[in-house]
Design an enzyme around this catalytic site. Sequence first.
Site, mmCIF file in Angstrom:
data_model
loop_
_atom_site.group_PDB
_atom_site.id
_atom_site.type_symbol
_atom_site.label_atom_id
_atom_site.label_comp_id
_atom_site.label_asym_id
_atom_site.label_seq_id
_atom_site.Cartn_x
_atom_site.Cartn_y
_atom_site.Cartn_z
ATOM 1 N N GLY A 15 44.305 56.966 45.282
ATOM 2 C CA GLY A 15 45.118 56.312 44.259
ATOM 3 C C GLY A 15 45.449 57.266 43.122
ATOM 4 O O GLY A 15 45.068 58.439 43.140
ATOM 5 N N ALA A 61 41.434 49.310 43.153
ATOM 6 C CA ALA A 61 41.815 48.115 42.392
ATOM 7 C C ALA A 61 43.201 47.644 42.819
ATOM 8 O O ALA A 61 43.984 48.413 43.386
ATOM 9 C CB ALA A 61 41.818 48.409 40.893
ATOM 10 N N TYR A 62 43.479 46.387 42.541
ATOM 11 C CA TYR A 62 44.827 45.827 42.707
ATOM 12 C C TYR A 62 45.424 45.801 41.309
ATOM 13 O O TYR A 62 45.058 44.980 40.480
ATOM 14 C CB TYR A 62 44.723 44.424 43.311
ATOM 15 C CG TYR A 62 46.041 43.723 43.552
ATOM 16 C CD1 TYR A 62 47.233 44.427 43.737
ATOM 17 C CD2 TYR A 62 46.094 42.330 43.628
ATOM 18 C CE1 TYR A 62 48.427 43.768 43.968
ATOM 19 C CE2 TYR A 62 47.286 41.666 43.869
ATOM 20 C CZ TYR A 62 48.449 42.388 44.037
ATOM 21 O OH TYR A 62 49.630 41.730 44.268
ATOM 22 N N THR A 63 46.345 46.737 41.032
ATOM 23 C CA THR A 63 46.788 46.970 39.655
ATOM 24 C C THR A 63 48.188 46.443 39.336
ATOM 25 O O THR A 63 48.676 46.657 38.235
ATOM 26 C CB THR A 63 46.759 48.480 39.337
ATOM 27 O OG1 THR A 63 47.603 49.171 40.268
ATOM 28 C CG2 THR A 63 45.338 49.026 39.435
ATOM 29 N N THR A 102 39.832 47.273 32.244
ATOM 30 C CA THR A 102 41.151 47.334 31.623
ATOM 31 C C THR A 102 41.191 46.726 30.229
ATOM 32 O O THR A 102 40.375 45.845 29.900
ATOM 33 C CB THR A 102 42.169 46.589 32.514
ATOM 34 O OG1 THR A 102 43.439 46.523 31.870
ATOM 35 C CG2 THR A 102 41.707 45.157 32.795
ATOM 36 N N ASP A 103 42.165 47.176 29.441
ATOM 37 C CA ASP A 103 42.435 46.570 28.134
ATOM 38 C C ASP A 103 42.901 45.127 28.270
ATOM 39 O O ASP A 103 42.795 44.341 27.329
ATOM 40 C CB ASP A 103 43.499 47.383 27.381
ATOM 41 C CG ASP A 103 44.774 47.600 28.183
ATOM 42 O OD1 ASP A 103 44.705 47.669 29.429
ATOM 43 O OD2 ASP A 103 45.853 47.734 27.577
ATOM 44 N N TYR A 125 45.533 39.246 36.399
ATOM 45 C CA TYR A 125 45.003 40.608 36.509
ATOM 46 C C TYR A 125 43.798 40.785 35.579
ATOM 47 O O TYR A 125 42.727 41.235 36.007
ATOM 48 C CB TYR A 125 46.090 41.627 36.174
ATOM 49 C CG TYR A 125 45.576 43.049 36.089
ATOM 50 C CD1 TYR A 125 45.110 43.715 37.230
ATOM 51 C CD2 TYR A 125 45.538 43.738 34.878
ATOM 52 C CE1 TYR A 125 44.628 45.018 37.152
ATOM 53 C CE2 TYR A 125 45.063 45.039 34.794
ATOM 54 C CZ TYR A 125 44.610 45.669 35.931
ATOM 55 O OH TYR A 125 44.122 46.951 35.852
ATOM 56 N N LYS A 129 39.843 41.344 36.672
ATOM 57 C CA LYS A 129 39.097 42.529 36.246
ATOM 58 C C LYS A 129 37.855 42.131 35.439
ATOM 59 O O LYS A 129 36.807 42.785 35.539
ATOM 60 C CB LYS A 129 39.993 43.452 35.426
ATOM 61 C CG LYS A 129 41.120 44.095 36.225
ATOM 62 C CD LYS A 129 40.624 45.070 37.290
ATOM 63 C CE LYS A 129 40.130 46.369 36.674
ATOM 64 N NZ LYS A 129 39.764 47.354 37.742
#
Length: 269
Positions: A15, A61-63, A102-103, A125, A129
């Site tokens: 990735g 991850a699935y982003t 993540t933020d 999302y 996370k």
Amino acid sequence: MVVGTIKTLIIGSNGMLGSDLCKAFPDAVKLTHREIDITDQKQVLESIHEIKPGIVINAAAYTDVDGCEDNRELAFQVNGHGPGNIAEACNKIGAVLVHFSTDYVFDGCKKEYVETDIPNPLNVYGQSKLLGEQKIVENMDNYRIIRISWLFGIHGRNFVETMLKLSSQMDKVKVVNDQFGKPTYTVDLANRVMNIIEFDPGIYHLTNEGVCSWYEFASAIIDNVVPCTSEEFPRKAKRPKYSILVNTKTEPLRHWKAALNDYMKERNP
């Protein structure tokens, strides 16, 4: 802990972030999505038991933030239960786990966020996370969860490439000017991970320095960008107005503009 001498496994090695982690940890065992499905608990346990790493770095991850809204179950499997499976396996063999969050676990109601602030994600999302963070904490003690934001890197689709492509196709590119965060370069992030492993277990915020809006970020990349509001540019997933992560437990990375300059040099040598 002398990190360089410990057997390391990188999951999600092909990735955008994983590719730069492979450069930072050249001797690591590297597994792509095709080689390990983190949602398969049995496979994860067997693979990690067989490799017996001292450190596991999970970059899988699935982003796709908007895609997560349409594929809720997949998002929670990959971003939530997947890290839990890895944590369970790490705990069984006594390995350290480094995982990236993540933020978007925050709702944007504050101007900035430290590691101890209470998460309240606005979209699937962010929710998935956050579940990943929780599953890691449930399954083991020796973890480093690193929250990151607005990632860009040469080895994957990202905001910089999207802007360059749109700029060549359109007279004017509209970009929102009312969402604020910190762009973060995958190379800088990957190179700092070794230091984080040597710190105490816990949650860390790690970003490049400098706060900007998406419009300000775009303005540093292309010259035919115009500002708009989030209402003018609706997206499937709601985004936080502010997702500014404060690095309170480690030295922040260099300014994102310096990192962007290096990115542009790398893509156009």
